[in-house]
Scaffold this motif. Sequence first.
Motif, PDB file in Angstrom:
ATOM      1  N   ALA A  98      38.552  57.353  42.726  1.00 31.77           N
ATOM      2  CA  ALA A  98      39.295  56.766  41.609  1.00 31.77           C
ATOM      3  C   ALA A  98      39.827  55.384  41.974  1.00 31.77           C
ATOM      4  CB  ALA A  98      40.440  57.692  41.210  1.00 31.77           C
ATOM      5  N   LEU A  99      40.278  55.226  43.211  1.00 31.02           N
ATOM      6  CA  LEU A  99      40.780  53.928  43.677  1.00 31.02           C
ATOM      7  C   LEU A  99      39.645  52.911  43.701  1.00 31.02           C
ATOM      8  CD1 LEU A  99      43.101  52.240  44.880  1.00 31.02           C
ATOM      9  CD2 LEU A  99      42.502  53.167  47.126  1.00 31.02           C
ATOM     10  N   ARG A 100      38.492  53.320  44.184  1.00 27.94           N
ATOM     11  CA  ARG A 100      37.328  52.430  44.175  1.00 27.94           C
ATOM     12  C   ARG A 100      36.991  51.981  42.752  1.00 27.94           C
ATOM     13  NH1 ARG A 100      31.885  55.435  44.697  1.00 27.94           N
ATOM     14  NH2 ARG A 100      32.802  56.179  42.745  1.00 27.94           N
ATOM     15  N   ASP A 101      36.980  52.925  41.831  1.00 31.09           N
ATOM     16  CA  ASP A 101      36.611  52.603  40.455  1.00 31.09           C
ATOM     17  C   ASP A 101      37.637  51.680  39.802  1.00 31.09           C
ATOM     18  OD1 ASP A 101      34.437  54.235  40.846  1.00 31.09           O
ATOM     19  OD2 ASP A 101      35.290  55.952  39.764  1.00 31.09           O
ATOM     20  N   THR A 102      38.905  51.859  40.164  1.00 27.64           N
ATOM     21  CA  THR A 102      39.958  51.017  39.597  1.00 27.64           C
ATOM     22  C   THR A 102      39.875  49.585  40.105  1.00 27.64           C
ATOM     23  OG1 THR A 102      41.475  52.883  39.332  1.00 27.64           O
ATOM     24  CG2 THR A 102      42.462  50.685  39.443  1.00 27.64           C
ATOM     25  N   THR A 234      47.113  37.182  51.629  1.00 31.26           N
ATOM     26  CA  THR A 234      48.284  37.760  50.977  1.00 31.26           C
ATOM     27  C   THR A 234      47.768  38.455  49.722  1.00 31.26           C
ATOM     28  OG1 THR A 234      49.736  36.006  51.784  1.00 31.26           O
ATOM     29  CG2 THR A 234      50.530  37.334  49.933  1.00 31.26           C
ATOM     30  N   PRO A 235      47.534  39.759  49.792  1.00 37.00           N
ATOM     31  CA  PRO A 235      46.815  40.446  48.712  1.00 37.00           C
ATOM     32  C   PRO A 235      47.598  40.467  47.407  1.00 37.00           C
ATOM     33  CG  PRO A 235      46.885  41.773  50.721  1.00 37.00           C
ATOM     34  CD  PRO A 235      47.855  40.655  50.898  1.00 37.00           C
ATOM     35  N   ASP A 236      46.861  40.539  46.329  1.00 34.38           N
ATOM     36  CA  ASP A 236      47.460  40.707  45.011  1.00 34.38           C
ATOM     37  C   ASP A 236      48.251  42.011  44.979  1.00 34.38           C
ATOM     38  OD1 ASP A 236      47.351  41.794  42.076  1.00 34.38           O
ATOM     39  OD2 ASP A 236      46.913  39.642  41.927  1.00 34.38           O
ATOM     40  N   THR A 237      49.390  41.991  44.325  1.00 35.14           N
ATOM     41  CA  THR A 237      50.240  43.183  44.281  1.00 35.14           C
ATOM     42  C   THR A 237      49.530  44.369  43.625  1.00 35.14           C
ATOM     43  OG1 THR A 237      51.243  42.382  42.224  1.00 35.14           O
ATOM     44  CG2 THR A 237      52.389  41.873  44.284  1.00 35.14           C
ATOM     45  N   THR A 238      48.571  44.088  42.746  1.00 38.46           N
ATOM     46  CA  THR A 238      47.820  45.175  42.104  1.00 38.46           C
ATOM     47  C   THR A 238      47.067  45.999  43.145  1.00 38.46           C
ATOM     48  OG1 THR A 238      47.536  43.868  40.094  1.00 38.46           O
ATOM     49  CG2 THR A 238      46.043  45.730  40.409  1.00 38.46           C
ATOM     50  N   ILE A 239      46.462  45.315  44.112  1.00 38.81           N
ATOM     51  CA  ILE A 239      45.700  46.002  45.160  1.00 38.81           C
ATOM     52  C   ILE A 239      46.639  46.796  46.058  1.00 38.81           C
ATOM     53  CG2 ILE A 239      44.235  45.650  47.197  1.00 38.81           C
ATOM     54  CD1 ILE A 239      43.107  43.171  45.776  1.00 38.81           C
ATOM     55  N   VAL A 240      47.726  46.171  46.465  1.00 40.30           N
ATOM     56  CA  VAL A 240      48.691  46.844  47.349  1.00 40.30           C
ATOM     57  C   VAL A 240      49.271  48.076  46.669  1.00 40.30           C
ATOM     58  CG1 VAL A 240      50.906  46.621  48.527  1.00 40.30           C
ATOM     59  CG2 VAL A 240      49.250  44.729  48.601  1.00 40.30           C
ATOM     60  N   THR A 241      49.694  47.923  45.431  1.00 43.87           N
ATOM     61  CA  THR A 241      50.292  49.042  44.705  1.00 43.87           C
ATOM     62  C   THR A 241      49.304  50.183  44.532  1.00 43.87           C
ATOM     63  OG1 THR A 241      51.791  47.555  43.508  1.00 43.87           O
ATOM     64  CG2 THR A 241      51.413  49.727  42.554  1.00 43.87           C
ATOM     65  N   ALA A 242      48.058  49.854  44.203  1.00 46.24           N
ATOM     66  CA  ALA A 242      47.038  50.888  44.023  1.00 46.24           C
ATOM     67  C   ALA A 242      46.774  51.636  45.329  1.00 46.24           C
ATOM     68  CB  ALA A 242      45.750  50.266  43.493  1.00 46.24           C
ATOM     69  N   ALA A 243      46.713  50.913  46.448  1.00 51.37           N
ATOM     70  CA  ALA A 243      46.489  51.557  47.750  1.00 51.37           C
ATOM     71  C   ALA A 243      47.651  52.476  48.108  1.00 51.37           C
ATOM     72  CB  ALA A 243      46.285  50.499  48.830  1.00 51.37           C
ATOM     73  N   LEU A 244      48.867  51.999  47.904  1.00 55.04           N
ATOM     74  CA  LEU A 244      50.054  52.815  48.199  1.00 55.04           C
ATOM     75  C   LEU A 244      50.102  54.057  47.306  1.00 55.04           C
ATOM     76  CD1 LEU A 244      52.764  50.035  48.652  1.00 55.04           C
ATOM     77  CD2 LEU A 244      51.970  51.617  50.416  1.00 55.04           C
ATOM     78  N   ASN A 245      49.780  53.885  46.041  1.00 55.96           N
ATOM     79  CA  ASN A 245      49.806  55.031  45.125  1.00 55.96           C
ATOM     80  C   ASN A 245      48.767  56.074  45.518  1.00 55.96           C
ATOM     81  OD1 ASN A 245      51.903  54.013  43.608  1.00 55.96           O
ATOM     82  ND2 ASN A 245      50.582  53.107  42.037  1.00 55.96           N
TER      83      ASN A 245
END
Length: 261
Positions: A98-102, A234-245
């Motif tokens: 799901a993370l890959r697809d997102t 410095t990664p986009d917050t979208t990527i960081v948040t998705a990885a953490l979630n």
Amino acid sequence: MPPTTDSNRTNQSTVAAFAVLEEMAKHTEPSRVTDIAANLGMPRARTHRYLQTLVQLGYVRQDPATERYLLTLKLFHLGQAIADGTQLTVVARPIMAALRDTLQQTVTLSIPEHNGMRVIDIVRVETPVQIVTRPGALLPLHSSAQGKVALAWGSTSLLARFNQMLADNDPSLAGIDRDALIAEIAQTRAKGWAVAPQEILPGVNAVAAPVFDNEGRFIATITVVGSVQHIEPTPDTTIVTAALNAAREVSNNLGYLEYPV
């Protein structure tokens, strides 16, 4: 010195054979007997004998043109069968997909070992440039996003071994800025994730987040891997948040409900 028993010889042979396999797994190109022997500090004739046995068992094949050796997929399939049966992989894989697809980026699952982070599962995204990390790859602690997470949350014994490597001026750590690394580990602990732009592969970056078991012990990382064009230093917050979630969801499904970030 006590006599060497048949059992001792068998155990030594088993250890040596696995050492040959692990040495070959470090390299993507076919290996020469002399190189394997030199890297392991093992006599060439002995190394050749183990290689021939592994060929007979189907774990290694020899290129008849170059006489070099490479691993077959038999070892991969064995490891995959084991991984498929573990709770961690079963829980993590749909979340990784799901993370890959997102994000449309490759996602990996890695577990800590005494000298690095072992990649045990990969969910790839199809792109013109493929990330070449393979299941079974061992990533260094000091220069991978996964390793930095391990140093931030890992066991006391793992940290002790790494600190001893620093104290002993281990050759694998030559050239690193130790103060900067220690500061980065502290930052990783504070912010909850780590990044490693172009530290493992040129042009590749990774964002890793920790996974915890039902007792709150660090056991793995969920990592998003992609080109530095898509995952900036410095990664986009979208990527960081998705990885953490995703890492939080895996941890929750394993029974840990107090994710620290």
